[in-house]
Scaffold this active site. Structure first.
Site, mmCIF file in Angstrom:
data_model
loop_
_atom_site.group_PDB
_atom_site.id
_atom_site.type_symbol
_atom_site.label_atom_id
_atom_site.label_comp_id
_atom_site.label_asym_id
_atom_site.label_seq_id
_atom_site.Cartn_x
_atom_site.Cartn_y
_atom_site.Cartn_z
ATOM 1 C CE LYS A 1 -1.688 3.026 2.627
ATOM 2 N NZ LYS A 1 -1.877 4.168 1.726
ATOM 3 C CD GLU B 1 14.176 1.647 10.018
ATOM 4 O OE1 GLU B 1 14.562 2.721 10.522
ATOM 5 O OE2 GLU B 1 14.508 0.536 10.488
ATOM 6 C CB CYS C 1 13.468 9.715 7.223
ATOM 7 S SG CYS C 1 14.391 8.698 6.071
ATOM 8 C CD GLU D 1 10.371 13.646 10.715
ATOM 9 O OE1 GLU D 1 9.253 13.150 10.982
ATOM 10 O OE2 GLU D 1 11.241 13.039 10.062
HETATM 11 P P1 NDP Z 1 2.765 8.660 7.300
HETATM 12 O O1 NDP Z 1 3.137 7.965 8.547
HETATM 13 O O2 NDP Z 1 1.697 9.676 7.333
HETATM 14 O O3 NDP Z 1 2.322 7.604 6.181
HETATM 15 C C1 NDP Z 1 3.135 6.527 5.804
HETATM 16 C C2 NDP Z 1 2.260 5.444 5.225
HETATM 17 O O4 NDP Z 1 1.418 4.933 6.256
HETATM 18 C C3 NDP Z 1 1.333 5.903 4.118
HETATM 19 O O5 NDP Z 1 1.192 4.876 3.159
HETATM 20 C C4 NDP Z 1 0.037 6.132 4.848
HETATM 21 O O6 NDP Z 1 -1.114 6.076 4.036
HETATM 22 C C5 NDP Z 1 0.059 4.982 5.822
HETATM 23 N N1 NDP Z 1 -0.815 5.151 6.975
HETATM 24 C C6 NDP Z 1 -1.388 6.274 7.455
HETATM 25 N N2 NDP Z 1 -2.127 5.989 8.552
HETATM 26 C C7 NDP Z 1 -2.003 4.657 8.771
HETATM 27 C C8 NDP Z 1 -2.524 3.764 9.753
HETATM 28 N N3 NDP Z 1 -3.307 4.199 10.734
HETATM 29 N N4 NDP Z 1 -2.192 2.466 9.669
HETATM 30 C C9 NDP Z 1 -1.363 2.016 8.701
HETATM 31 N N5 NDP Z 1 -0.865 2.817 7.730
HETATM 32 C C10 NDP Z 1 -1.171 4.117 7.780
HETATM 33 O O7 NDP Z 1 4.140 9.265 6.719
HETATM 34 P P2 NDP Z 1 4.370 10.132 5.419
HETATM 35 O O8 NDP Z 1 3.868 9.419 4.208
HETATM 36 O O9 NDP Z 1 3.885 11.505 5.687
HETATM 37 O O10 NDP Z 1 5.966 10.100 5.321
HETATM 38 C C11 NDP Z 1 6.771 11.014 5.968
HETATM 39 C C12 NDP Z 1 7.355 10.405 7.241
HETATM 40 O O11 NDP Z 1 8.106 9.253 6.911
HETATM 41 C C13 NDP Z 1 8.327 11.309 7.968
HETATM 42 O O12 NDP Z 1 8.086 11.268 9.352
HETATM 43 C C14 NDP Z 1 9.683 10.705 7.665
HETATM 44 O O13 NDP Z 1 10.681 10.996 8.611
HETATM 45 C C15 NDP Z 1 9.356 9.263 7.574
HETATM 46 N N6 NDP Z 1 10.335 8.547 6.790
HETATM 47 C C16 NDP Z 1 11.187 7.680 7.432
HETATM 48 C C17 NDP Z 1 12.166 7.007 6.740
HETATM 49 C C18 NDP Z 1 13.065 6.040 7.426
HETATM 50 O O14 NDP Z 1 13.592 5.146 6.765
HETATM 51 N N7 NDP Z 1 13.264 6.150 8.732
HETATM 52 C C19 NDP Z 1 12.349 7.215 5.293
HETATM 53 C C20 NDP Z 1 11.402 8.129 4.724
HETATM 54 C C21 NDP Z 1 10.434 8.760 5.463
HETATM 55 P P3 NDP Z 1 -1.814 7.438 3.492
HETATM 56 O O15 NDP Z 1 -0.798 8.066 2.620
HETATM 57 O O16 NDP Z 1 -2.998 6.943 2.775
HETATM 58 O O17 NDP Z 1 -2.134 8.258 4.698
#
Ligand code: NDP
Length: 483
Positions: free
Chosen positions: A175, A250, A284, A384
């Site tokens: 997803k 992550e 990130c 962040e």
């Molecule tokens: P989110 O946590 O908002 O979303 C990540 C994914 O989780 C999306 O596919 C989202 O779907 C989905 N999601 C949202 N709510 C739920 C839920 N309740 N249960 C399961 N899945 C859910 O992050 P972002 O997409 O905004 O990404 C940015 C974040 O990712 C930053 O905090 C960044 O630091 C982190 N990041 C970390 C990395 C690492 O390797 N440590 C690398 C890259 C980013 P939907 O889009 O439909 O809401």
């Protein structure tokens, strides 16, 4: 008219159970709807997981080199489509072409890398403690993998989860983030064309808050890999491990770059600037704190302010240095932190404003922003931001620099700028992060070495990438034979 795309379940492109869709917009031109995707339901989750579970045993039984050949062909197909994937990435996520191009190449390289790994990854033979006996181990796939990915690296991160999961014989339900699902659809398309058997990969779009929970807690899912925010990742982890699944999440970062007096300050400015403002600060691993020794503090601040002010901001397709933020809500979050920092007493040294006139009128643009005289207890030094905002914190010696760098609930990536081998080595030992760079920016990773964080940046259960990616998606069976 934007194109409407389906889910991919059991080898077929299908609309969601109730036919609802959502739109994806161009962050550089928000009136432009780039595409429409299915707003999937729990019924779609059930169907996708069932398709994966049905297809997985045959896929696991396929010899590794044959699985690898499909991954290799997928890499070739992605390479053939590289230019259009770069354009899609820019129009969906906002990265500049110069940033999107290496990201797409990275996904191609990841498929080629794991194509070879599928050939030589397996168990070991050990000496048995007895005559006429053998003792060996075999790596076996976990089963059905649920992969949930973010928008900020919309092709690289899905690739570094998909390729090792598939190479080791798992079936997958993926997803992608709703802000940028098209690159994952493109990978799935290539996998299908490369000959992946039906059901081995399943692609579901829709709201994470609606289908994320049902997916990661599904009874027939065995392993969960998530990248995204700490808030969501923490919930995903709790839901996944509740019934014994293996999970890896992550999450966020608040990455420091420590600048010490022996560093070449012009070079330090370039390194920190690239880490802070590259990919619009939406990484990130982005540098969000510069921790600078007082001897070089004024020189560094003057340099980084000039650096920020020279960055051109605009549509990533038009040659700008820095693109827009991905969405209105991400831009709002950045602007809120700019206000918070000012209220806390940090000195706004560069940027700080939304850009919304002329060529910027239709996009989510903000100036590259530098706050000076930041104290480590301020929210701007702790939370962040996920936008192009750098907090510069003065310190008086090496030990204070390390202590401030470690004064964070996050622990993903860190960098030290120094000409001293002793300082570099001590920093790499004392810093509490999963990645450390010496005289390099905090962003940017090699694909064949482990990646992951500590503290709130990661569940710290397994690493990703390289061999670590293969370990996560497999379990070891030990076979004792008395012949
Ligand atoms: P989110 O946590 O908002 O979303 C990540 C994914 O989780 C999306 O596919 C989202 O779907 C989905 N999601 C949202 N709510 C739920 C839920 N309740 N249960 C399961 N899945 C859910 O992050 P972002 O997409 O905004 O990404 C940015 C974040 O990712 C930053 O905090 C960044 O630091 C982190 N990041 C970390 C990395 C690492 O390797 N440590 C690398 C890259 C980013 P939907 O889009 O439909 O809401």
């Amino acid at each position: 008219m934007s194109t409407e795309y389906d889910n991919f379940v059991g080898g077929e492109w299908l609309p969601s159970d109730d036919g609802e869709t959502f739109t994806v917009r161009n962050p550089a031109a928000t009136d432009e709807i780039v595409s429409r995707y299915q707003r999937s339901t729990e019924e779609d989750v059930d169907a996708a997981v069932a398709a994966a579970a049905a297809a997985q045993p045959d896929w696991a039984a396929m010899p590794g080199p044959e699985r690898g050949a499909i991954l290799r062909r997928t890499g070739e197909l992605l390479a053939e489509r590289k230019q259009s994937l770069v354009t899609t990435l820019t129009t969906e996520e906002g990265k500049t072409t110069a940033e999107a191009t290496p990201e797409v190449q990275r996904a191609i390289d990841i498929f080629h890398y794991y194509a070879e790994k599928a050939r030589d990854f397996d168990g070991t033979v050990k000496a048995a403690s007895g005559r006429d006996k053998t003792l060996h181990t075999r790596k076996e796939p976990m089963g059905v993998a649920a992969l949930v990915t973010p928008w900020n690296y919309p092709i690289a991160i899905p690739a570094w989860k998909l390729a090792p999961a598939l190479a080791t014989g798992n079936a997958v339900v993926i997803k992608p983030a709703s802000e940028a699902p098209s690159l994952v659809r493109a990978i799935v398309d290539c996998l299908d064309e490369a000959g992946l058997p039906a059901g081995v990969v399943n692609f579901l779009t829709g709201s994470g808050s609606e289908i994320g929970g049902p997916l990661v807690s599904h009874d027939d899912v065995d392993v969960v890999s998530f990248t995204g925010s700490t808030r969501v990742g923490t919930t995903v982890y709790e839901q996944s491990v509740a019934d014994g699944k293996r999970a890896q999440c992550e999450m966020g970062g608040k990455n420091p770059a420590v600048v010490l007096p022996s560093a070449d300050i012009d070079e330090a400015v370039e390194v920190v600037g690239a880490g802070a403002f590259g990919v619009t600060g939406q990484a990130c691993t982005a540098t969000s704190r510069a921790i600078v020794h007082e001897e070089v503090y004024e020189e560094f601040v003057a340099g980084i302010v000039d650096h920020a002010q020279e960055i051109t901001v605009g549509d990533g397709l038009d040659g700008a240095d820095m693109g827009p933020q991905v969405s209105e809500s991400e831009l709002d979050g950045t602007l809120q932190y700019i206000n918070i920092a000012q209220d806390e007493g940090a000195r706004l040294a560069a940027g700080g404003s939304r850009l919304d006139e002329g060529d910027h009128a239709d996009g989510h643009y903000v100036e590259p922003t530098v706050f000076a005289d930041v104290e480590t207890g301020m929210r701007i030094a702790q939370e962040e931001v996920f936008g192009p905002v750098l907090a510069v914190i003065p310190v008086s010696d090496f030990d204070e620099a390390v202590s401030v760098a470690n004064d964070s609930e996050y622990g993903l990536s860190a960098s030290v700028l120094t000409d001293s081998l002793s300082e570099a080595e001590r920093f790499s030992r004392q810093i509490e992060t999963g990645v450390v760079k010496v005289n390099e920016k905090t962003t940017g990773l090699e694909l064949h070495v482990p990646f992951g964080g500590v503290k709130q940046s990661s569940t710290n259960t397994y690493r990703e990438q390289g061999d670590a990616g293969l370990e996560f998606f497999t379990t070891t069976k030990t076979i004792y034979t008395n012949f």
